[in-house]
Design a protein around this motif. Structure first.
Motif, PDB file in Angstrom:
ATOM      1  N   GLY A   1       2.940  -5.613   2.561  1.00  0.00           N
ATOM      2  CA  GLY A   1       3.268  -4.588   3.540  1.00  0.00           C
ATOM      3  C   GLY A   1       2.031  -3.834   3.994  1.00  0.00           C
ATOM      4  O   GLY A   1       0.891  -4.206   3.684  1.00  0.00           O
ATOM      5  N   SER A   2       2.268  -2.761   4.753  1.00  0.00           N
ATOM      6  CA  SER A   2       1.167  -1.958   5.270  1.00  0.00           C
ATOM      7  C   SER A   2       1.581  -0.497   5.336  1.00  0.00           C
ATOM      8  O   SER A   2       2.769  -0.162   5.313  1.00  0.00           O
TER       9      SER A   2
ATOM     10  N   ASP B   1      -3.529   2.983  -2.540  1.00  0.00           N
ATOM     11  CA  ASP B   1      -3.123   2.417  -3.831  1.00  0.00           C
ATOM     12  C   ASP B   1      -2.274   1.192  -3.542  1.00  0.00           C
ATOM     13  O   ASP B   1      -1.199   1.309  -2.925  1.00  0.00           O
ATOM     14  N   SER B   2      -2.729   0.020  -3.971  1.00  0.00           N
ATOM     15  CA  SER B   2      -1.988  -1.209  -3.700  1.00  0.00           C
ATOM     16  C   SER B   2      -2.431  -2.290  -4.662  1.00  0.00           C
ATOM     17  O   SER B   2      -3.502  -2.216  -5.265  1.00  0.00           O
ATOM     18  N   ASN B   3      -1.580  -3.320  -4.799  1.00  0.00           N
ATOM     19  CA  ASN B   3      -1.916  -4.493  -5.601  1.00  0.00           C
ATOM     20  C   ASN B   3      -1.176  -5.692  -4.992  1.00  0.00           C
ATOM     21  O   ASN B   3       0.058  -5.684  -4.941  1.00  0.00           O
ATOM     22  N   PRO B   4      -1.924  -6.695  -4.519  1.00  0.00           N
ATOM     23  CA  PRO B   4      -3.384  -6.815  -4.537  1.00  0.00           C
ATOM     24  C   PRO B   4      -4.044  -5.801  -3.603  1.00  0.00           C
ATOM     25  O   PRO B   4      -3.367  -5.195  -2.773  1.00  0.00           O
ATOM     26  N   PRO B   5      -5.375  -5.620  -3.753  1.00  0.00           N
ATOM     27  CA  PRO B   5      -6.068  -4.624  -2.934  1.00  0.00           C
ATOM     28  C   PRO B   5      -5.833  -4.860  -1.445  1.00  0.00           C
ATOM     29  O   PRO B   5      -5.830  -5.997  -0.968  1.00  0.00           O
ATOM     30  N   ALA B   6      -5.649  -3.749  -0.719  1.00  0.00           N
ATOM     31  CA  ALA B   6      -5.357  -3.833   0.707  1.00  0.00           C
ATOM     32  C   ALA B   6      -6.642  -3.894   1.524  1.00  0.00           C
ATOM     33  O   ALA B   6      -7.699  -3.421   1.094  1.00  0.00           O
TER      34      ALA B   6
ATOM     35  N   ILE C   1      -6.903   6.376  13.214  1.00  0.00           N
ATOM     36  CA  ILE C   1      -5.875   5.878  12.313  1.00  0.00           C
ATOM     37  C   ILE C   1      -6.492   4.882  11.345  1.00  0.00           C
ATOM     38  O   ILE C   1      -7.205   3.959  11.747  1.00  0.00           O
ATOM     39  N   CYS C   2      -6.214   5.103  10.060  1.00  0.00           N
ATOM     40  CA  CYS C   2      -6.615   4.143   9.016  1.00  0.00           C
ATOM     41  C   CYS C   2      -5.380   3.345   8.613  1.00  0.00           C
ATOM     42  O   CYS C   2      -4.341   3.924   8.278  1.00  0.00           O
ATOM     43  N   GLN C   3      -5.500   2.033   8.643  1.00  0.00           N
ATOM     44  CA  GLN C   3      -4.393   1.151   8.271  1.00  0.00           C
ATOM     45  C   GLN C   3      -4.759   0.365   7.017  1.00  0.00           C
ATOM     46  O   GLN C   3      -5.815  -0.249   6.944  1.00  0.00           O
ATOM     47  N   ALA C   4      -3.857   0.416   6.035  1.00  0.00           N
ATOM     48  CA  ALA C   4      -4.012  -0.349   4.793  1.00  0.00           C
ATOM     49  C   ALA C   4      -2.952  -1.442   4.784  1.00  0.00           C
ATOM     50  O   ALA C   4      -1.757  -1.154   4.960  1.00  0.00           O
ATOM     51  N   GLN C   5      -3.370  -2.688   4.553  1.00  0.00           N
ATOM     52  CA  GLN C   5      -2.431  -3.806   4.648  1.00  0.00           C
ATOM     53  C   GLN C   5      -2.763  -4.864   3.605  1.00  0.00           C
ATOM     54  O   GLN C   5      -3.922  -5.212   3.390  1.00  0.00           O
ATOM     55  N   ASN C   6      -1.695  -5.362   2.932  1.00  0.00           N
ATOM     56  CA  ASN C   6      -1.817  -6.537   2.069  1.00  0.00           C
ATOM     57  C   ASN C   6      -0.611  -7.441   2.328  1.00  0.00           C
ATOM     58  O   ASN C   6       0.147  -7.228   3.289  1.00  0.00           O
TER      59      ASN C   6
ATOM     60  N   PRO D   1       0.822  -1.221   0.000  1.00  0.00           N
ATOM     61  CA  PRO D   1       0.000   0.000   0.000  1.00  0.00           C
ATOM     62  C   PRO D   1       0.850   1.262   0.000  1.00  0.00           C
ATOM     63  O   PRO D   1       1.886   1.347   0.664  1.00  0.00           O
ATOM     64  N   GLN D   2       0.396   2.246  -0.757  1.00  0.00           N
ATOM     65  CA  GLN D   2       1.064   3.536  -0.825  1.00  0.00           C
ATOM     66  C   GLN D   2       0.014   4.618  -1.070  1.00  0.00           C
ATOM     67  O   GLN D   2      -1.110   4.343  -1.459  1.00  0.00           O
ATOM     68  N   ASN D   3       0.442   5.858  -0.815  1.00  0.00           N
ATOM     69  CA  ASN D   3      -0.423   7.027  -1.036  1.00  0.00           C
ATOM     70  C   ASN D   3      -1.766   6.893  -0.307  1.00  0.00           C
ATOM     71  O   ASN D   3      -2.815   7.267  -0.834  1.00  0.00           O
ATOM     72  N   THR D   4      -1.722   6.341   0.897  1.00  0.00           N
ATOM     73  CA  THR D   4      -2.940   6.222   1.692  1.00  0.00           C
ATOM     74  C   THR D   4      -3.421   7.611   2.103  1.00  0.00           C
ATOM     75  O   THR D   4      -2.622   8.452   2.526  1.00  0.00           O
TER      76      THR D   4
END
Length: 538
Positions: free
Chosen positions: A315-316, A266-271, A307-312, A227-230
């Protein structure tokens, strides 16, 4: 001519005709630029006694004048169109007349016949049909394209002819690339993918110079990355976007209002997107496992860090938001009390952001933490609350003006303290003074409606009471029980001999302060209780 001789000649001619045989595929279709192999077998009488030179001609050619399209005869001039591309690959001594054609042109379409010695096999001819090239290159991507990890990609044309002129390969891509080794029919490209390369096109083009044709294949890159640009998008009301936050920021919202927070990444696969209060730990339980967090009614509970956390799998990343609830400016009416020889007043105000408090004493402004011989100001902040106290010493004039003022970016409010003439206690204007005044009025009205009579063995003249000493006669010292009262009721004229109840029209409103010091007791050998009747007339 004798019959037997004619029979012998006929048998020889039939045998000779039967000896000229050709086994050949009559037609073939091939795409432009490719190669074609035409299998061919023949028989010829007395083959071992004649020259083994064979040729192929295009239909309609004169074998005595026109050049062949292919031959095994040395130094034989060939047709310009087919020179270097048409070859006799078989061994004529074994009856093999196979024909190979490389880098087929559209102009090669037509019919061809085989010729040996003085005989042309016109009864069995070969037809070639050339079509447009529809084959495309093969692009091989080994494994998964992961951001930052180089991979070797191969573009090949396995359907092309090994004996043809080497094709020219070219690559087109927005990614970081470098050319690797190549073979006759393949090319290798080293690619280092980046997140921005995901979904972009990679094209391999192959040009066949001998045929003058080009083919290509385009693929979309599937790049995996953490994930990036969260970011957090803020919506309020009818989904009106208030802004997008990408760094730690503070958001202010009025108390009681609703807010909707949308987390995007923005991530692949979706976070997987989750919301936490405070810093997330590996054991923390999210308050919401959805990109959308609804704050239905902002209050003290909702205030703080979100806090919003995006993880796949790769990474996170997380982004924090500090939600600050804005409280409307609210000034509580100041309260005052006597402390020794001075007056102490307190004032409090609540707002977010916290307001500043100051006192206005006459024309003078007092704020912060300052003091002099006449006054002392002490101020403090606790969360959304601002508190200030003012201590006044020395004599206070009846015309003294005192007020407390609260101010922040939302506005300004003030409350005045009213000092009544000849009163030991001041009162404040506003909501609190009205409530206190109403309570005092009710208390005094009740007191004035009561009639006390003191009955003794002898009659005494009834007088309006200004002050009373209800302790036993002759008692003194610290052990005496003293009950004192002060009243603001003006001295009334002597009451008539027969008192009458006070009518509603004759009642008046009075302010009074009643103080009851803590009673003190001492042991007495003989305690006498006297009942007195006290009458108060207007």
């Amino acid at each position: 001519m004798p019959l037997w001789l004619l029979l012998m000649l006929w048998r020889g001619s039939v045998a000779q005709v039967l000896s000229y045989k050709l086994k050949l595929q009559k037609s073939m279709t091939v795409q432009e630029g490719l190669c074609v192999h035409v299998p061919c077998e023949f028989s010829y009488p007395w083959l071992s006694f004649i020259s083994a030179y064979v040729s192929w001609f295009q239909k309609g050619a004169d074998v005595n004048q026109d050049p062949p399209v292919a031959t095994n005869k040395p130094n034989q001039k060939l047709h310009e169109r087919t020179q270097g591309r048409f070859f006799i690959r078989g061994d004529p001594q074994t009856g093999n007349c196979s024909l190979d054609i490389t880098e087929v042109h559209m102009g090669d379409s037509g019919t061809y016949f085989f010729h040996l010695g003085t005989y042309s096999y016109l009864d069995t001819m070969f037809s070639l049909n050339v079509t447009a090239l529809t084959h495309t290159p093969h692009i091989i991507i080994p494994g998964t394209l992961e951001s930052g990890h180089p991979r070797n990609l191969t573009c090949s044309v396995p359907w092309a002819c090994e004996r043809s002129t080497p094709p020219i390969f070219s690559w087109t891509s927005a990614a970081l690339t470098s050319l690797g080794p190549r073979t006759h029919l393949s090319s290798v490209l080293t690619l280092t993918p980046r997140p921005q390369d995901h979904g972009t096109n990679l094209t391999c083009q192959v040009y066949f110079p001998a045929a003058g044709v080009m083919v290509e294949r385009t693929v979309q890159l599937n790049v995996t990355y953490a994930p990036q640009n969260t970011a957090i998008r803020i919506f309020q009301g009818s989904r009106t976007a208030l802004g997008t936050l990408q760094n730690t920021s503070s958001v202010f919202i009025l108390e009681g209002q609703a807010l909707q927070l949308l987390c995007v990444t923005d991530s692949n696969p979706p976070a997987e997107l989750s919301w936490f209060r405070g810093s997330p730990t590996w054991k923390a339980t999210p308050i919401c496992r959805s990109p959308i967090l609804d704050v239905s009614q902002a209050g003290a509970v909702e205030e703080g860090d979100l806090i919003c956390q995006a993880q796949n799998l790769l990474g996170s990343q997380h982004i924090s938001l500090h939600l600050s609830v804005v409280y409307p400016l609210q000034l509580l009416s100041p309260s005052c009390s006597w402390e020794g020889e001075g007056l102490r007043c307190n004032c409090s105000s609540r707002a977010q952001r916290a307001p500043t408090l100051r006192w206005r004493l006459g024309e003078e402004l007092l704020e912060g933490n300052h003091s002099n011989a006449s006054w002392t100001v002490t101020s403090s902040l606790v969360g959304p609350w601002a508190n200030s106290s003012l201590s006044l010493s020395g004599p206070l004039g009846s015309g003294l003006r005192l007020s407390c003022e609260a101010q922040n970016a939302q506005g300004k409010q003030s409350a005045a303290v009213l000092l009544l003439p000849d009163k030991p206690e001041p009162r404040t204007s506003g909501v609190i003074e009205a409530v206190a005044g109403a309570g005092t009025m009710a208390l005094l009205s009740l007191c004035l409606c009561l009639i006390f009579r003191v009955k003794t063995g002898r009659k005494k003249t009834v007088q309006p009471v200004q002050s009373m000493d209800m302790s036993p006669a002759g008692s003194s010292g610290s052990g005496a029980y003293q009950h004192q009262s002060w009243t603001d009721i003006p001295a009334a004229p002597p009451a008539p001999a027969e008192a009458r109840p006070i009518s509603e029209e004759e009642q008046e409103l009075h302010y009074a302060l009643l103080r009851f010091p803590k009673p003190k007791y001492q042991e007495q050998e003989d305690i006498h209780t006297e009942y007195s009747e006290i009458k108060t007339h207007k």
